[in-house]
Design a protein around this motif. Structure first.
Motif, mmCIF file in Angstrom:
data_model
loop_
_atom_site.group_PDB
_atom_site.id
_atom_site.type_symbol
_atom_site.label_atom_id
_atom_site.label_comp_id
_atom_site.label_asym_id
_atom_site.label_seq_id
_atom_site.Cartn_x
_atom_site.Cartn_y
_atom_site.Cartn_z
ATOM 1 N N ARG A 137 2.091 -5.219 -1.534
ATOM 2 C CA ARG A 137 1.905 -6.369 -2.432
ATOM 3 C C ARG A 137 3.228 -6.739 -3.104
ATOM 4 O O ARG A 137 3.616 -7.914 -3.103
ATOM 5 C CB ARG A 137 0.896 -6.041 -3.536
ATOM 6 N N LYS A 138 3.881 -5.746 -3.699
ATOM 7 C CA LYS A 138 5.131 -5.987 -4.433
ATOM 8 C C LYS A 138 6.210 -6.570 -3.539
ATOM 9 O O LYS A 138 6.985 -7.418 -3.961
ATOM 10 C CB LYS A 138 5.643 -4.686 -5.059
ATOM 11 N N LYS A 164 5.667 -8.272 -0.794
ATOM 12 C CA LYS A 164 5.128 -9.433 -0.074
ATOM 13 C C LYS A 164 5.190 -9.242 1.445
ATOM 14 O O LYS A 164 5.690 -10.073 2.191
ATOM 15 C CB LYS A 164 5.844 -10.705 -0.500
ATOM 16 N N TRP A 220 0.290 -10.268 2.150
ATOM 17 C CA TRP A 220 0.661 -10.398 0.735
ATOM 18 C C TRP A 220 1.689 -11.507 0.499
ATOM 19 O O TRP A 220 2.063 -11.760 -0.640
ATOM 20 C CB TRP A 220 1.134 -9.060 0.181
ATOM 21 N N VAL A 221 2.131 -12.190 1.557
ATOM 22 C CA VAL A 221 2.979 -13.371 1.348
ATOM 23 C C VAL A 221 2.138 -14.487 0.726
ATOM 24 O O VAL A 221 2.682 -15.352 0.039
ATOM 25 C CB VAL A 221 3.664 -13.881 2.649
ATOM 26 N N ASP A 222 0.834 -14.455 0.964
ATOM 27 C CA ASP A 222 -0.084 -15.414 0.346
ATOM 28 C C ASP A 222 -0.244 -15.031 -1.123
ATOM 29 O O ASP A 222 -0.400 -13.847 -1.448
ATOM 30 C CB ASP A 222 -1.431 -15.341 1.069
ATOM 31 N N ASN A 223 -0.211 -16.006 -2.006
ATOM 32 C CA ASN A 223 -0.340 -15.721 -3.436
ATOM 33 C C ASN A 223 -1.717 -15.196 -3.822
ATOM 34 O O ASN A 223 -1.849 -14.475 -4.806
ATOM 35 C CB ASN A 223 -0.028 -16.976 -4.267
ATOM 36 N N ASN A 224 -2.738 -15.568 -3.066
ATOM 37 C CA ASN A 224 -4.089 -15.153 -3.417
ATOM 38 C C ASN A 224 -4.914 -14.858 -2.164
ATOM 39 O O ASN A 224 -5.861 -15.576 -1.860
ATOM 40 C CB ASN A 224 -4.768 -16.243 -4.263
#
Length: 155
Positions: free
Chosen positions: A135-136, A138, A142-146
């Motif tokens: 997540r940290k 990306k 996790w490149v997607d914001n949500n």
């Protein structure tokens, strides 16, 4: 009544023994990022749902990439697995190990950002850390914001 309790104890012991047995099989199919089909030593096809990880559905962003990641890791390889449970669809939930047993597939999926640590069914601090790192940094989905967790997407 005594025979009934003896039978229950016997079945419980068999269940514990089976769930801790390491089995070997060849991966012959990848259904999605967290579900694979293996061929056992008796040429039976068995569907395995990976333990401790949940990957995007095929129609979700990164669903195809998660499936490809799993395929790249284990397709046509001989793996070892430990059945930990059975899901509501009758699939064996399994911890899958590959490449001379040095890699745990669920961990590799989470590290690569191709799935969520399935905290509902796993309390592994190591897997939680892998997800936090992905997540940290990306990585992967996790490149997607949500990103939407698969169990929420299905609703």
């Amino acid at each position: 009544m005594k025979k009934f309790y003896s039978l229950l104890i016997f079945l419980f012991i068999i269940n514990i023994t089976y769930s801790q047995t390491t089995l070997t099989a060849k991966v012959v199919g990848i259904k999605d990022g967290d579900t694979v089909v293996v061929l056992d030593s008796l040429n039976n096809q068995i569907t395995l749902r990976l333990a401790e990880v949940d990957t995007p559905e095929k129609s979700q962003p990164f669903g195809t990439k998660a499936k490809q990641f799993t395929s790249d890791q284990i397709y046509l390889k001989t793996i070892k697995y430990v059945v930990t449970d059975t899901d509501r669809y009758g699939r064996s939930i399994a911890m899958v190990y590959y490449d001379e047993d040095s890699k745990y597939l669920s961990a590799e999926i989470i590290k690569a950002g191709m799935g969520w640590h399935y905290k509902r069914y796993s309390s592994s601090k190591e897997l939680a850390t892998f997800e936090d790192n992905a997540r940290k940094n990306k990585i992967g989905l996790w490149v997607d914001n949500n990103p939407i967790e698969p169990h929420l997407f299905r609703k």
